[in-house]
Design an enzyme around this catalytic site. Structure first.
Site, PDB file in Angstrom:
ATOM      1  CG  HIS A   1      -1.808   1.214   1.282  1.00  0.00           C
ATOM      2  ND1 HIS A   1      -3.057   1.234   0.688  1.00  0.00           N
ATOM      3  CD2 HIS A   1      -1.643   2.445   1.835  1.00  0.00           C
ATOM      4  CE1 HIS A   1      -3.611   2.420   0.868  1.00  0.00           C
ATOM      5  NE2 HIS A   1      -2.774   3.169   1.563  1.00  0.00           N
ATOM      6  CB  CYS A   2       2.112   3.300  -2.632  1.00  0.00           C
ATOM      7  SG  CYS A   2       3.257   4.674  -2.909  1.00  0.00           S
ATOM      8  N   PRO A   3       1.319   5.131   0.306  1.00  0.00           N
ATOM      9  CG  PRO A   3       2.608   5.982   2.057  1.00  0.00           C
ATOM     10  CD  PRO A   3       2.399   4.748   1.230  1.00  0.00           C
TER      11      PRO A   3
ATOM     12  CG  ASN B   1      -4.976   2.648  -5.403  1.00  0.00           C
ATOM     13  OD1 ASN B   1      -5.570   1.840  -4.691  1.00  0.00           O
ATOM     14  ND2 ASN B   1      -5.191   2.729  -6.707  1.00  0.00           N
TER      15      ASN B   1
END
Length: 559
Positions: free
Chosen positions: A301-303, A307
């Site tokens: 999960h990439c802040p 997304n």
């Protein structure tokens, strides 16, 4: 009859909860359709027992099936009281999110807040309140959504600029977003807003100042424009895209059918079944706690893009990183060329000395904003640069970030060669049009299998992953739960280049490191072709399963 109770008032659901067997709890509730709030002779419900034991998975299942959070036992304790006794943050968070009353008192009038103070668990309590988005009085925490734009004057003094940055950062996360923990930050678009605001000002400065004043660098400007617009295109493609959400069972009947089928196959466990989605887990998928969805071929999960990175947007994410890393140096070069051409000689100011040298002081004196933005953009290359290198290495090894960080937790990694053989067999035998007798795909896969997994000599020992047995969580006199994993070895770069998933023999069993690793070239071909080429072409990661029945053999299938 699972609803029969013994002398202590325990039925099958109570006993399943006592043993922390969350999957049995799920089965009894869905297949057996047992009432969820049956109390024992002391008034304890299954939810109270799960909260007391700190079994967050059982708590989640019970709450999803309507367990009440306002019930009280004979002493007036609610499930929240029992969760406070254990002090498990996840149990506290889930019960608070379910609407538990933090002011509910027991027979003596003691509330969960009073108990948490006595037990000196204020820190965990505050984190649980933050997870549930509640204030200290139990009310829903309000986040102001008023848009505010403030234009600060830009000073030459760098310490003041740094203080301004820190003030804005801390002010945003503490007072505007009202976050308490790092996890709270990951549930907001703050990080992606930092990038987008930087991208906006970079584009504005280039159009307003750089383009006209560096027209002699025509091809540099064209290269920047192409890289800048393409990077934004793939950035928003990764942000807005479906990363690979797996299909969840929406109706109760489909959920019940899934539970019963998995139980009949002996696969109703957390490794093969997601209790949040009430669905079977595809191979290499993971449930993201921030998005609350299962993602096929989950990477992370990439802040920064707000997304998940998964099967559908992983390529777009890497292309964005590559374009970003190639565009920033061009922008910085154009910025310094603009400053070099137009900035006059530095004129020292006795009341405001500059210690950066005449050149940089002259740049700041002429256009502090453009100079600062150029350095800020270069600084922004640090995290994408490191991430891009790590991602390329993992693509070459046919691993996701989730698999690389949690290698010992995945049953299909570090298993025997039979796992690899089943995967290849599923790819070469199911689709008669693509994998018929004598088809190149079949021959290629078999050749790769022989090349990558037949060595058993001790000389080929490179990486060892061994996981110790886990003891189940018990109740009463049962022993606790612990995990162990050991890792040793080296030669990772050599493995990457030659593509051999080398193994070592441990306790008479050959161990394969990664069944998806077919060598650097084949791994890259498969990734960049989006699975249309390479040994594993045509794999549907939404319905590709590797499930090992208890005491039985593992199976793989592709649909």
């Amino acid at each position: 009859d699972p609803m029969l109770q013994d002398s202590q008032g325990f039925n099958a659901l109570h006993l399943a909860t006592h043993s922390s067997n969350a999957m049995l709890v799920l089965y009894l509730l869905m297949a057996g359709e047992m009432p969820v709030d049956t109390a024992d002779t002391l008034g304890h419900t299954s939810l109270m027992w799960a909260a007391y034991q700190g079994d967050s998975l059982s708590v989640q299942i019970l709450l999803k099936h309507g367990a009440r959070v306002d019930t009280k036992d004979r002493e007036g304790f609610t499930p929240l009281h029992w969760a406070v006794v254990k002090g498990n943050r996840e149990c506290l968070s889930k019960i608070l999110m379910a609407g538990a009353d933090i002011k509910a008192g027991d027979k003596s009038g003691k509330t969960p807040v009073d108990m948490i103070k006595e037990l000196k668990g204020t820190m965990i309590w505050d984190k649980a309140l933050s997870d549930a988005k509640l204030s200290s009085d139990g009310q829903t925490r309000r986040t102001p959504f008023d848009k505010l734009m403030v234009l600060f004057p830009w000073y030459i003094a760098l310490p003041l600029a740094v203080a301004q940055f820190l003030f804005g950062h801390i002010g945003a996360i503490k007072f505007l977003l009202r976050t308490r923990t790092p996890n709270d930050m990951l549930q907001t678009p703050y990080y992606t807003a930092v990038f987008q605001s930087t991208a906006f000002w970079v584009g504005f400065v280039w159009l307003r100042y750089l383009l006209g004043n560096t027209s002699h660098l025509l091809w540099m400007n064209i290269a920047f424009f192409v890289g800048y617009t393409s990077a934004l295109y793939f950035f928003y493609g990764a942000v807005m895209a479906d990363p690979g959400w797996t299909k969840a069972n929406s109706s109760y009947e489909s959920q019940r059918e899934a539970v019963v089928q998995m139980a009949d196959r002996g696969l109703l466990d957390a490794r093969h079944f997601c209790v949040s989605c009430i669905a079977q887990r595809p191979l290499r998928s993971k449930h993201c706690k921030f998005c609350n969805r299962c993602v096929a071929k989950f990477d992370h999960h990439c802040p920064w893009i707000y997304n998940c990175i998964g099967a559908k947007n992983h390529r777009a994410f890497l292309i964005f990183l590559a374009l970003f890393l190639s565009s920033v140096p061009i922008y910085a070069y154009l910025s310094f060329e603009y400053l070099h051409v137009l900035s006059p000689s530095y004129v020292p100011v006795s009341s405001d000395p500059c210690l950066l040298g005449d050149t940089l002081c002259g740049y700041f004196q002429y256009d502090a904003f453009t100079t600062t933005l150029a350095f800020w953009s270069l600084f922004q290359m640090t995290w994408p640069g490191l991430l891009f290198l790590v991602q390329l290495y993992q693509v070459g090894q046919a691993k996701t970030t989730n698999e690389a960080m949690n290698f010992q937790r995945h049953s299909y990694l570090g298993k025997s060669m039979t796992i690899r053989q089943r995967i290849l067999r599923s790819l070469t035998e199911i689709d008669s049009e693509m994998a018929g007798a004598g088809h190149p795909l079949q021959e290629e896969s078999i050749n790769l299998l022989e090349a990558n997994g037949t060595a058993t000599n001790d000389e080929d020992e490179v990486t060892l992953f061994a996981q110790e047995e886990s003891k189940p969580v018990g109740f009463g006199d049962h022993e606790g739960h612990n995990h162990g994993a050991r890792r040793a070895g080296g030669g990772g770069m050599w493995n990457l280049l030659v593509g051999t998933a080398r193994r070592r023999r441990q306790q008479g069993e050959d161990r394969d490191v990664n069944p998806f690793d077919f060598g650097l070239w084949q791994n890259c071909v498969g990734f960049w072709s989006d699975g249309t080429q390479g040994p594993m072409r045509g794999v549907n990661w939404y319905s590709f399963y590797e499930a090992e029945a208890r005491g039985g053999a593992a199976t793989s299938r592709r649909m």
